[in-house]
Write a protein that holds these residues in place. Structure first.
Motif, PDB file in Angstrom:
ATOM      1  N   TRP A  22       0.806  -1.076  -0.119  1.00  0.00           N
ATOM      2  CA  TRP A  22       0.151   0.044  -0.393  1.00  0.00           C
ATOM      3  C   TRP A  22       0.961   1.480   0.198  1.00  0.00           C
ATOM      4  N   LEU A  23       2.054   1.429   0.546  1.00  0.00           N
ATOM      5  CA  LEU A  23       2.594   2.712   1.072  1.00  0.00           C
ATOM      6  C   LEU A  23       3.264   2.654  -0.437  1.00  0.00           C
ATOM      7  N   GLU A  24       3.850   2.007  -0.408  1.00  0.00           N
ATOM      8  CA  GLU A  24       4.978   1.877  -1.983  1.00  0.00           C
ATOM      9  C   GLU A  24       3.845   2.310  -3.270  1.00  0.00           C
ATOM     10  N   ALA A  25       2.533   1.887  -3.591  1.00  0.00           N
ATOM     11  CA  ALA A  25       1.918   2.463  -4.655  1.00  0.00           C
ATOM     12  C   ALA A  25       1.304   3.996  -3.922  1.00  0.00           C
ATOM     13  N   VAL A  26       1.293   4.567  -2.853  1.00  0.00           N
ATOM     14  CA  VAL A  26       1.021   5.692  -2.511  1.00  0.00           C
ATOM     15  C   VAL A  26       2.256   6.619  -2.680  1.00  0.00           C
ATOM     16  N   GLU A  27       3.848   5.835  -3.081  1.00  0.00           N
ATOM     17  CA  GLU A  27       4.897   6.393  -3.053  1.00  0.00           C
ATOM     18  C   GLU A  27       4.667   6.350  -4.551  1.00  0.00           C
ATOM     19  N   ARG A  28       4.292   5.845  -5.726  1.00  0.00           N
ATOM     20  CA  ARG A  28       4.573   5.468  -6.729  1.00  0.00           C
ATOM     21  C   ARG A  28       3.308   6.837  -7.578  1.00  0.00           C
ATOM     22  N   ARG A  29       2.156   6.855  -6.303  1.00  0.00           N
ATOM     23  CA  ARG A  29       0.968   7.538  -7.031  1.00  0.00           C
ATOM     24  C   ARG A  29       1.838   9.519  -7.146  1.00  0.00           C
ATOM     25  N   ARG A  30       2.775   9.568  -5.925  1.00  0.00           N
ATOM     26  CA  ARG A  30       3.167  11.164  -5.780  1.00  0.00           C
ATOM     27  C   ARG A  30       4.127  10.677  -6.438  1.00  0.00           C
ATOM     28  N   LEU A  51       3.512  10.454   7.363  1.00  0.00           N
ATOM     29  CA  LEU A  51       3.372   8.848   7.565  1.00  0.00           C
ATOM     30  C   LEU A  51       2.320   8.614   7.828  1.00  0.00           C
ATOM     31  N   VAL A  52       1.203   9.050   8.146  1.00  0.00           N
ATOM     32  CA  VAL A  52       0.256   9.226   8.546  1.00  0.00           C
ATOM     33  C   VAL A  52      -0.949   9.757   7.494  1.00  0.00           C
ATOM     34  N   ALA A  53      -0.546  10.264   6.565  1.00  0.00           N
ATOM     35  CA  ALA A  53      -0.957  11.479   5.567  1.00  0.00           C
ATOM     36  C   ALA A  53      -0.691   9.735   4.068  1.00  0.00           C
ATOM     37  N   ARG A  54       0.202   9.510   3.929  1.00  0.00           N
ATOM     38  CA  ARG A  54       1.222   8.115   3.166  1.00  0.00           C
ATOM     39  C   ARG A  54      -0.434   6.728   3.704  1.00  0.00           C
ATOM     40  N   LEU A  55      -0.124   6.264   4.836  1.00  0.00           N
ATOM     41  CA  LEU A  55      -1.113   5.452   5.914  1.00  0.00           C
ATOM     42  C   LEU A  55      -2.982   5.881   4.984  1.00  0.00           C
TER      43      LEU A  55
END
Length: 313
Positions: free
Chosen positions: A72-80, A306-310
């Motif tokens: 999930w966190l990797e996908a959020v970073e990829r989205r950013r 971190l909370v935003a990414r979660l």
């Protein structure tokens, strides 16, 4: 003529991508809607990120929570990264499948076999041994992989004391200045320790215990009590411990050794009480508006990011 009970034939254009995009994530259009889905899932599920990634991928197979959370966190970073590169909004599901595509293309590199000459050089008697190259120190453990502490208190001084002591040991402490924020953080972060101020407004910290989400079942719950409140401590449930004020470094060190494990690389301390209050306000805002664009971080603090990414932002 009776209706056939056989399932309909699969569609010619059926695919995991199509099945996923026709699911719940197809209706997500804003960060607020995405974060609301995350928060609601964390309230109900023992393994919220396993459930979210299954729905994101359109796959019913089971995932362990740690792997799902990392994904999930990797996908959020990829989205950013995609948003920055393209200069426009990108759906989290698009980022997820872009990440999945990269993983599919990756191929493990073949190991380089040691040459005969190098093997002889090591084993030749009387040969002068080469100096072993000093290995570089290991990279600091990412925040999301560290044991997490959530402190439910509206008292900025108490939060600052806990943050200062535990930051030296390398453990993140997230502030929850009210019960709704504490419940959201308990579901998102799967904290190893949940500190609860008995004076947490408006109805006290003991009420919070009965409302915790399933994801917080394994957390060590400690009620923080004013000095001399031994009677309240004796009335707590057997699975709830008591931590008497003042919050000394010795008491917090002992708690960390028992519940969090070995020390890690230190975390940047708070500059002052004002920064701690700003961090608590930022995290509370994230948990209320859940991922709305704006001050995702308080003075560059990693805790709020971190909370935003979660939450998917």
């Amino acid at each position: 003529m009776p209706k056939s009970t056989e399932p309909p034939p699969p569609r010619a254009d059926s695919s995991p991508l199509r099945e996923a995009t026709e699911g719940v994530f197809a209706h997500i259009r804003t960060d607020q809607e995405l974060a609301e889905l995350v928060r609601d899932t964390a309230k109900r599920e023992q393994k919220p990120y396993a459930k979210l990634v299954q729905r994101l991928a359109g796959d019913a197979s089971s995932l362990d929570e740690a792997t799902a959370r990392d994904t999930w966190l990797e996908a959020v970073e990829r989205r950013r990264a995609l948003v920055k590169a393209l200069g426009r909004p990108v759906h989290l599901q698009v980022a997820f499948f872009d990440l999945l595509h990269d993983r599919t293309r990756a191929r493990p590199k073949a190991r380089k076999r040691a040459s005969v000459a190098s093997m002889k050089a090591v084993s030749t008697p009387g040969a002068e041994p080469k100096r072993r190259r000093r290995s570089s120190p290991p990279a600091p453990l990412p925040w999301e992989k560290r044991p997490m502490v959530v402190f439910a208190t509206s008292n900025a001084r108490l939060f600052g004391e806990a943050h200062t002591a535990l930051a030296k040991l390398g453990f993140p402490v997230l502030p929850a200045r009210d019960a709704p924020t504490a419940l959201t953080l308990a579901g998102l972060t799967r904290p190893r320790v949940l500190l609860i101020d008995v004076l947490l407004p408006p109805r006290g910290g003991t009420r919070l215990l009965s409302r915790l989400p399933p994801a917080a079942d394994e957390a060590l719950r400690l009620m923080v009590l004013p000095e001399g409140w031994f009677a309240i401590g004796r009335k707590l449930a057997p699975e709830v411990g008591a931590l008497m004020l003042p919050l000394t470094e010795e008491a917090l060190d002992a708690m960390a050794a028992r519940a969090l494990g070995r020390s890690l690389s230190p975390i940047e301390p708070l500059a002052d009480a004002r920064e701690g209050a700003a961090l608590a306000a930022s995290i509370a805002e994230l948990c209320r508006t859940t991922g709305r664009p704006g001050p995702r971080r308080a003075g560059g603090r990693e805790e709020a990011d971190l909370v935003a990414r979660l939450l998917g932002a």
